[in-house]
Design a protein around this motif. Structure first.
Motif, short mmCIF file in Angstrom:
data_model
loop_
_atom_site.label_atom_id
_atom_site.label_comp_id
_atom_site.label_asym_id
_atom_site.label_seq_id
_atom_site.Cartn_x
_atom_site.Cartn_y
_atom_site.Cartn_z
N GLY A 179 0.78 -1.22 0.00
CA GLY A 179 0.00 0.00 0.00
C GLY A 179 0.81 1.27 0.00
N ALA A 180 2.13 1.21 -0.01
CA ALA A 180 2.97 2.40 -0.05
C ALA A 180 4.34 2.00 -0.57
CB ALA A 180 3.08 3.03 1.33
N MET A 181 5.09 3.01 -1.07
CA MET A 181 6.43 2.69 -1.56
C MET A 181 7.28 2.08 -0.44
SD MET A 181 9.47 5.05 -3.21
CE MET A 181 8.32 6.10 -4.04
N THR B 230 6.57 0.33 5.70
CA THR B 230 6.78 0.54 7.13
C THR B 230 6.91 2.02 7.47
OG1 THR B 230 9.20 0.45 7.01
CG2 THR B 230 8.01 -1.65 7.27
N GLY B 231 7.05 2.85 6.43
CA GLY B 231 7.26 4.28 6.66
C GLY B 231 8.71 4.66 6.85
N LEU C 64 12.77 -2.01 2.75
CA LEU C 64 11.59 -2.72 2.28
C LEU C 64 10.82 -1.76 1.37
CD1 LEU C 64 10.51 -4.09 5.79
CD2 LEU C 64 12.04 -5.17 4.13
N ILE C 65 10.77 -2.09 0.08
CA ILE C 65 10.23 -1.14 -0.89
C ILE C 65 9.25 -1.81 -1.84
CG2 ILE C 65 12.20 -1.48 -2.46
CD1 ILE C 65 11.98 1.52 -3.18
N ALA D 281 8.27 -10.28 4.33
CA ALA D 281 6.93 -10.21 3.74
C ALA D 281 5.89 -9.85 4.79
CB ALA D 281 6.59 -11.54 3.07
N VAL D 282 6.03 -10.42 5.98
CA VAL D 282 5.12 -10.08 7.07
C VAL D 282 5.28 -8.61 7.44
CG1 VAL D 282 4.55 -10.49 9.50
CG2 VAL D 282 5.03 -12.43 7.98
N ARG D 283 6.52 -8.16 7.56
CA ARG D 283 6.78 -6.77 7.93
C ARG D 283 6.22 -5.79 6.89
NH1 ARG D 283 10.90 -5.02 11.35
NH2 ARG D 283 10.58 -2.82 11.87
#
Length: 393
Positions: free
Chosen positions: A189-191, A194-195, A213-214, A257-259
Motif C-alpha cells: 500500500g505504499a512505496m 513501514t514508513g 523494504l520497498i 513479507a510479514v513486515r
C-alpha cells in the motif's frame, strides 16, 4: 475426442533474460478465459508442472524461475492503453501459479507480441521507427510504455543491442514503468510500507538485519551483503549450491513479507513465491561474471544479487531492477548507500551475468518520496509460434 490433446494457439518468446509462453486471451479455452482453477490447471500443464523431478520435461518450462512463465494478452478496455498484460509465474515442483506480481523481463516482449497479434492500431505503427505501445499491467495495476523498433511495418527483432545474460544481440526495446511505486493489491500500500527507508528486521536464527523494504516494480527486500557474510560478487552456485543459504534467504524473505504487510504469517510465504523478492547489495568490486568476462569496479555503481522463486537469479529480474533504480534514487536507502549515497537519476549495477543500467525519476514532496518513472532497455524475440498441445482435462 476423449483422451486426445487440445491445440491452443501460442507464441514462445524471450523477453529480456526470461522466456515464456504467450497467449491471446481469446485463444484460450472458454473456462480458462477467466481467472480461476481451470486457467491455473491449463497453464501448469502447458509449462509442465508440478514436476517432482524439477525438470519440466513434459512441458514448455525450462526448470528455472526465468523460464517457468506464462503471459496472457488481450485488447485493453482501459482508456489510453493498447493491451492488458497478465503474468503468471508457474511453480516448478508445486501445483500453483503465482499471480501476485509482474515480470519486468517479459514486459519487453508484450509490445512486440501485441503488434504482431494485431492488437495495436495499424495507423500508429510506423513503416520504420519506433512504435509506442501502452500496456496495462493487470497484476499490479500499472502502466508500462514500450518503444518497439519497427522496420518495413513489422516488429524488428534483430539488432546490435547487447544485454548481459542473453547470448546473442537483438533489437533494443526501451521500457518505461510509469508510477512504479505503491503496488496496491500486489504490495503493502505504499512505496515504503513501514514508513522507513531502513528498518531493523528481526529474523529468528539469523539475527537483526538492516533492511530497505520497498514497493516499486515489485515488492523487494534489500539487505547488506556483509551483514549475512557475503561480498555481493557471488555467482549462482555459491548460493544455489548451499541448502543452508537458500533456507536463510527464504526465512528472511518470509519475515520481510510479514513486515511489509504482504502476508499475515510467515508460513504463508511458501504459497507466495513470486513476491516479495529478496536481494543483497554491496559497494562496487571487480569480479568475474558467469560468462567469464570481467566486471570492473570502476564501471559500476554497486553490486546486487537477487533471488527469485527460491534461487539466486542468473542475471536480474526486470521488476527488481525497477526496485533497484527507485531505491538508488532515494538518499538513505541501503541501495543508495551501497552506490555511494547522494542524489541519483540512474545506476549501473553488477549482477551475476554482467551489468545493467536503470534510471528512475524521484522527487520528495511534503516529506514523502514519489517516483514518476523508471526506465531500462531490454530486447525480445519470437522463438517459436504455432500451437501448444495439452491433454484434455
Amino acid at each position: 475426442m476423449s483422451g486426445g490433446q487440445v491445440k491452443i494457439p501460442a507464441t514462445y518468446m524471450r523477453g529480456g533474460t526470461s522466456k515464456g509462453v504467450f497467449f491471446r486471451l481469446q485463444d484460450l479455452p472458454a473456462a480458462a478465459q477467466v481467472p480461476g482453477a481451470a486457467r491455473d490447471a491449463l497453464l501448469l500443464r502447458v509449462i509442465g508442472s508440478p514436476d517432482p523431478y524439477g525438470k519440466q520435461i513434459d512441458g514448455m518450462g525450462g526448470a528455472t524461475s526465468s523460464t517457468s512463465k506464462a503471459v496472457i494478452v488481450s485488447p485493453s478496455t482501459r482508456p489510453g492503453h493498447d493491451v492488458d498484460y497478465l503474468f503468471g509465474q508457474v511453480a516448478i515442483d508445486q501445483p500453483f501459479v503465482d499471480w501476485s506480481g509482474n515480470c519486468g523481463n517479459l514486459s519487453a516482449a508484450v509490445g512486440p507480441f501485441a503488434i504482431a497479434a494485431g492488437m495495436v492500431d495499424p495507423a500508429r505503427i510506423p513503416e520504420n521507427g519506433l512504435c509506442v505501445v501502452r500496456i496495462w499491467q493487470a497484476n499490479i495495476g500499472k502502466t508500462i510504455v514500450a518503444h518497439v523498433p519497427v522496420s518495413g511495418g513489422a516488429v524488428q527483432e534483430t539488432g546490435d543491442f547487447e544485454l548481459d545474460g542473453v547470448t546473442f544481440p537483438a533489437a533494443e526495446v526501451q521500457l518505461e514503468f510509469l508510477d512504479p511505486a505503491d503496488e496496491g493489491e500486489g504490495g503493502g500500500g505504499a512505496m515504503f510500507p513501514t514508513g522507513h527507508l531502513v528498518d531493523d528486521l528481526d529474523v529468528p536464527g539469523v539475527g537483526t538485519l538492516r533492511a530497505t523494504l520497498i514497493n516499486a516494480g515489485i515488492p523487494t527486500i534489500f539487505i547488506d551483503a556483509a551483514s549475512i557474510g557475503y561480498t555481493g560478487t557471488e555467482l549462482q552456485d555459491a548460493i544455489n549450491g548451499s541448502p543452508q543459504a537458500l533456507a536463510m534467504f527464504e526465512t528472511i524473505r518470509a519475515h520481510g513479507a510479514v513486515r511489509m504487510g504482504l502476508i499475515a504469517q510467515v508460513d504463508e510465504a511458501a504459497r507466495r513465491q513470486h513476491t516479495p523478492k529478496i536481494a543483497f547489495v554491496a559497494p562496487p568490486a571487480t569480479y568475474g561474471a558467469s560468462s567469464g568476462k570481467r566486471v570492473h569496479a570502476q564501471d559500476i555503481d554497486l553490486l546486487v544479487r537477487a533471488l527469485s522463486m527460491g534461487k539466486l537469479h542468473h542475471a536480474m529480474m526486470g521488476t527488481a531492477a525497477v526496485a533497484i533504480g527507485t531505491a538508488a534514487a532515494i538518499p538513505g536507502t541501503l541501495v543508495n548507500l551501497a552506490a555511494g549515497g547522494g542524489v541519483r537519476t540512474a545506476v549501473r549495477f553488477g549482477h551475476p551475468s554482467g551489468t545493467l543500467r536503470v534510471g528512475a525519476a524521484a522527487v520528495e514532496a511534503n516529506g514523502q518520496w514519489q517516483v514518476t518513472k523508471a526506465s531500462m532497455s531490454r530486447s525480445a524475440r519470437v522463438l517459436m509460434e504455432g500451437w501448444v498441445r495439452v491433454p484434455e482435462m
